[in-house]
Design a protein around this motif. Structure first.
Motif, short mmCIF file in Angstrom:
data_model
loop_
_atom_site.label_atom_id
_atom_site.label_comp_id
_atom_site.label_asym_id
_atom_site.label_seq_id
_atom_site.Cartn_x
_atom_site.Cartn_y
_atom_site.Cartn_z
N GLU A 198 0.84 -1.21 0.00
CA GLU A 198 0.00 0.00 0.00
C GLU A 198 0.87 1.25 0.00
OE1 GLU A 198 -3.33 0.68 -0.24
OE2 GLU A 198 -3.44 -1.41 -0.86
N GLU A 199 1.96 1.22 0.77
CA GLU A 199 2.85 2.37 0.82
C GLU A 199 3.53 2.60 -0.54
OE1 GLU A 199 2.94 -0.15 2.92
OE2 GLU A 199 2.17 0.74 4.79
N GLU A 200 3.93 1.51 -1.20
CA GLU A 200 4.56 1.63 -2.51
C GLU A 200 3.57 2.09 -3.56
OE1 GLU A 200 8.08 -1.77 -2.15
OE2 GLU A 200 6.05 -2.35 -2.75
N LEU A 201 2.31 1.62 -3.46
CA LEU A 201 1.28 2.09 -4.38
C LEU A 201 1.05 3.59 -4.24
CD1 LEU A 201 -1.52 -0.65 -4.35
CD2 LEU A 201 -0.30 0.23 -6.36
N ALA A 202 1.07 4.08 -3.02
CA ALA A 202 0.89 5.51 -2.78
C ALA A 202 2.03 6.30 -3.43
CB ALA A 202 0.82 5.80 -1.29
N PRO B 204 -4.44 4.91 -4.47
CA PRO B 204 -4.91 5.10 -3.09
C PRO B 204 -4.96 6.54 -2.59
CG PRO B 204 -2.62 4.41 -3.09
CD PRO B 204 -3.07 4.39 -4.53
N LEU B 205 -4.40 7.50 -3.35
CA LEU B 205 -4.33 8.86 -2.84
C LEU B 205 -5.71 9.53 -2.84
CD1 LEU B 205 -1.00 10.25 -4.33
CD2 LEU B 205 -1.39 8.88 -2.27
N THR B 206 -5.91 10.39 -1.86
CA THR B 206 -7.17 11.14 -1.77
C THR B 206 -7.14 12.32 -2.75
OG1 THR B 206 -6.33 12.64 -0.07
CG2 THR B 206 -7.32 10.56 0.67
N ASP C 253 5.44 15.29 2.13
CA ASP C 253 4.39 16.13 2.72
C ASP C 253 3.01 15.63 2.34
OD1 ASP C 253 6.27 17.73 3.90
OD2 ASP C 253 6.16 19.35 2.42
N ALA C 254 2.84 15.19 1.08
CA ALA C 254 1.54 14.71 0.63
C ALA C 254 1.19 13.36 1.24
CB ALA C 254 1.51 14.62 -0.89
N LEU C 255 2.19 12.50 1.40
CA LEU C 255 1.93 11.15 1.90
C LEU C 255 1.97 11.06 3.41
CD1 LEU C 255 3.93 8.91 -0.62
CD2 LEU C 255 1.61 9.80 -0.79
N GLY C 256 2.45 12.10 4.07
CA GLY C 256 2.51 12.06 5.53
C GLY C 256 3.64 11.21 6.06
#
Length: 342
Positions: A20-24, A167-169, A42-45
């Protein structure tokens, strides 16, 4: 091809899948391939170091790479989709040769290993400039060659299926979207003229879209400020865009196919816009020929492809005829051919 082949040879299916982290991170890079690790973090936190470490791991494992590519129509070139029918014993070897050519991309083996499809760029409006199209018909193992000029892209280039399912908003996507958006070219917009320094810069970005400005300056002989300025200008003019090349085992589903659709001309724009929104579609464009709409489809199973044909495709406006061509193997993706790593 070497990028993909090495990864196939050295990894299991589980290794190819993205977390999931790599997909983001992949989604972030698809939105802005040259975003800094600070912007991505900054975008991914996450921290800058975490973003950089994840990218380094993905790149070194051969799971993906960022490419700086050019829109052929913005520089006066013509893009074509070429279909080559071969004798069954020759398709793989001819496909390998095509993959090594600098004027090809997306080289696929289709139809049980008897057809090759690929994208070809020619200088100028016609196919007479393509040495490839002059030589292919004279190859004994080639049964037939057809070339279809790509007229308009409905979905593709800097957009991928991850833009639809990532997965990003919406807020994260907005934060990563480049502030400088490309100008919308019309049929009357003249092509952008490139000089030799531009071409050297673009050749380097085509191999590594995230190459550092200092590295690009050293390789081209341009100043650091000129490199940064030209990248910004070429992106704003719609010449340069950034794409992520994924290994087929990462995002591609088990069943892939090409669709050649005959659409009523008065409904072509409407049908193209509709198919571009389908989650199964990774590329869609208007083309010349009896079939006027081409699309690449990526689904999990043949049963889901059947459902897609009988429901989503059947509902397209102006549809007259449908032809399907299964894709068995990709020999080359959107970027330059890279020798196999050892």
């Amino acid at each position: 091809m070497g990028f993909m082949k090495t990864y196939l040879d050295t990894s299991s299916r589980a290794d190819r899948e993205l977390s999931e982290e790599e997909l983001a991170l992949a989604h972030a890079l698809q939105i802005n391939g040259r975003a800094s690790f600070r912007e991505i973090a900054d975008a991914l936190g996450v921290s800058d170091q975490t973003a950089a470490r994840r990218w380094s791991r993905l790149q070194s494992a051969g799971k993906l790479r960022v490419l700086g590519l050019t829109d052929p129509q913005r520089v006066g070139d013509s893009p074509w989709i070429v279909r080559v029918r071969c004798t069954p014993d020759a398709a793989a070897s001819i496909g390998e040769v095509l993959a090594r050519r600098p004027d090809t991309s997306w080289v696929n083996l289709s139809s049980g290993g008897t057809e090759i499809s690929c994208s070809v760029r020619t200088r100028g409006p016609g196919t007479e400039e393509s040495l490839l199209l002059q030589k292919l018909p004279r190859t004994p193992q080639v049964v037939d060659v057809s070339a279809h000029c790509l007229l308009h892209v409905f979905f593709g280039q800097d957009l991928s299926t991850i833009n639809k399912s990532g997965p990003l908003t919406a807020e994260q996507v907005e934060r990563l979207t480049p502030s400088v958006q490309p100008q919308q070219a019309t049929a009357d917009t003249p092509p952008v003229m490139l000089d030799e320094s531009d071409r050297r810069l673009l050749d380097l970005l085509a191999r590594d879209g995230r190459a550092a400005p200092a590295e690009l300056a050293a390789a081209t002989g341009l100043s650091l400020s000129t490199v940064r300025r030209r990248i910004t200008e070429l992106r704003a003019a719609g010449v340069l865009y950034f794409d992520v090349e994924y290994h087929p085992g990462v995002l591609h589903r088990k069943f892939r196919a090409a669709l050649w659709l005959e659409i009523d001309p008065s409904r072509l724009a409407e049908a193209g816009a509709a198919i571009a929104a389908h989650p199964e579609v990774s590329f869609a464009a208007a083309v010349t020929g009896t079939a006027t709409l081409y699309a690449s489809i990526d689904v999990a199973t043949a049963q889901l492809f059947y459902r897609y044909l009988t429901e989503s495709v059947a509902a397209l406006p102006g549809l007259r005829h449908t032809a399907t061509v299964p894709i068995h193997r990709t020999l080359k993706g959107p970027g330059p051919y890279l020798p196999t790593r050892t």
